[in-house]
Write an enzyme that holds these catalytic residues in place. Structure first.
Site, PDB file in Angstrom:
ATOM      1  N   TYR A 180     -38.013  30.849  22.024  1.00 44.16           N
ATOM      2  CA  TYR A 180     -38.915  30.275  23.023  1.00 44.16           C
ATOM      3  C   TYR A 180     -40.102  29.585  22.359  1.00 44.16           C
ATOM      4  CZ  TYR A 180     -42.073  29.943  27.011  1.00 44.16           C
ATOM      5  OH  TYR A 180     -42.917  29.481  27.984  1.00 44.16           O
ATOM      6  N   LYS A 184     -41.042  25.451  22.533  1.00 43.14           N
ATOM      7  CA  LYS A 184     -42.292  24.906  23.058  1.00 43.14           C
ATOM      8  C   LYS A 184     -43.098  24.187  21.971  1.00 43.14           C
ATOM      9  CE  LYS A 184     -41.844  26.099  27.350  1.00 43.14           C
ATOM     10  NZ  LYS A 184     -41.704  25.070  28.402  1.00 43.14           N
TER      11      LYS A 184
END
Length: 275
Positions: A180, A184
């Site tokens: 994750y 990002k």
């Protein structure tokens, strides 16, 4: 003329931050909006409720929303959606890439390749595909004059604005979220690179990095909320953000008021990363 005389396109629009952004555009005078999400029923409900509230008389000059459900990990669907928005409204002025998925909270050796690919396909690859499709249209269209002026000075016209949704975890990391965090961080890197590449085309590209925000995902259960308590408490403000607080920042970056803001990663996290 409102703050948004052009055409807005928003992915991940059906609920949470995405729905707040769509609502914000509609309430701020944007009259041509295209939205997509994989959640077909929620997408249709959002469209219906906004039209009933903002354009109850079905004024042809009032709010018009094109809602096309689909999977943004599919390149062919993205091309279909962006083309449909251009065909319906003639141009694309404000693209917001909001669609995203959460994190498994496990170390890398415990994460399956399929999970890694899914997170990156939704959070990063889809944003890149949507941006690529929209930027093709933006670079070919006539610039849109700024609706704002100040004592005779007028801001430069722009061909478009892209706002990507990244995360505070694209700038700082936490345990158990390597896929994750990386996805990002990739969105932030893409934002900065596109900002450099498309400045000469009068297109601005920025991103918003939210902290923990109160959405269906973060309030799904007491277990989820309890798991986020430490992250919430790290931030000096000591609370979750509201979806409209994120939407306000997206609207600012999309608008003519941010005419000199380029390649910026705006952190909206209650102070999490400074603590």
């Amino acid at each position: 003329m409102g703050d948004f005389p052009g055409v807005a396109v928003i992915t991940g629009a059906a609920r949470g931050i995405g729905a707040a952004i769509v609502t914000g555009f509609a309430e701020s005078g944007c009259r041509r909006i295209a939205i997509t999400d994989i959640l077909e029923t929620e997408l249709a409900d959002l469209r219906k409720s906004l039209l009933a509230r903002v354009n109850p008389q079905d004024d042809p000059e009032g709010l018009t929303i094109l809602a096309l459900p689909g999977d943004i990990t599919s390149e062919s669907f993205i091309e279909e959606f962006i083309t449909a928005a251009k065909t319906r409204f003639g141009r694309i002025d404000y693209l917001v890439n909001i669609a995203g998925v959460g994190k498994p909270y496990r170390r890398s050796v415990e994460v399956e390749v399929q999970e890694f690919d899914f997170i990156n396909n939704v959070n990063y690859r889809a944003a890149w595909l949507c941006s690529r499709a929209a930027l093709r249209i933006m670079t070919a269209q006539e610039p849109l004059a700024s609706p704002g002026n100040n004592e005779g000075w007028t801001r430069p016209a722009q061909r478009g604005s892209v706002v990507n949704i990244a995360s505070q975890l694209g700038l700082v990391s936490r345990p158990g979220a390597s896929a994750y965090c990386a996805s990002k961080a990739a969105v932030i890197g893409m934002t900065k690179a596109d900002a450099i590449d498309y400045s000469k085309d009068s297109i601005r590209v920025n991103c918003v990095c939210p902290g923990v925000v109160e959405t269906e995902m973060t309030t799904l259960s007491g277990v989820v909320r309890e798991g986020l308590k430490e992250s919430v408490n790290i931030a000096p403000m000591g609370r979750m953000g509201h979806v409209r607080e994120i939407a306000d920042c997206v609207l600012f970056l999309s608008s003519y008021k941010a005419s000199f803001v380029q390649g910026h990663a705006m952190v909206v996290d209650g102070g999490y990363i400074i603590n």
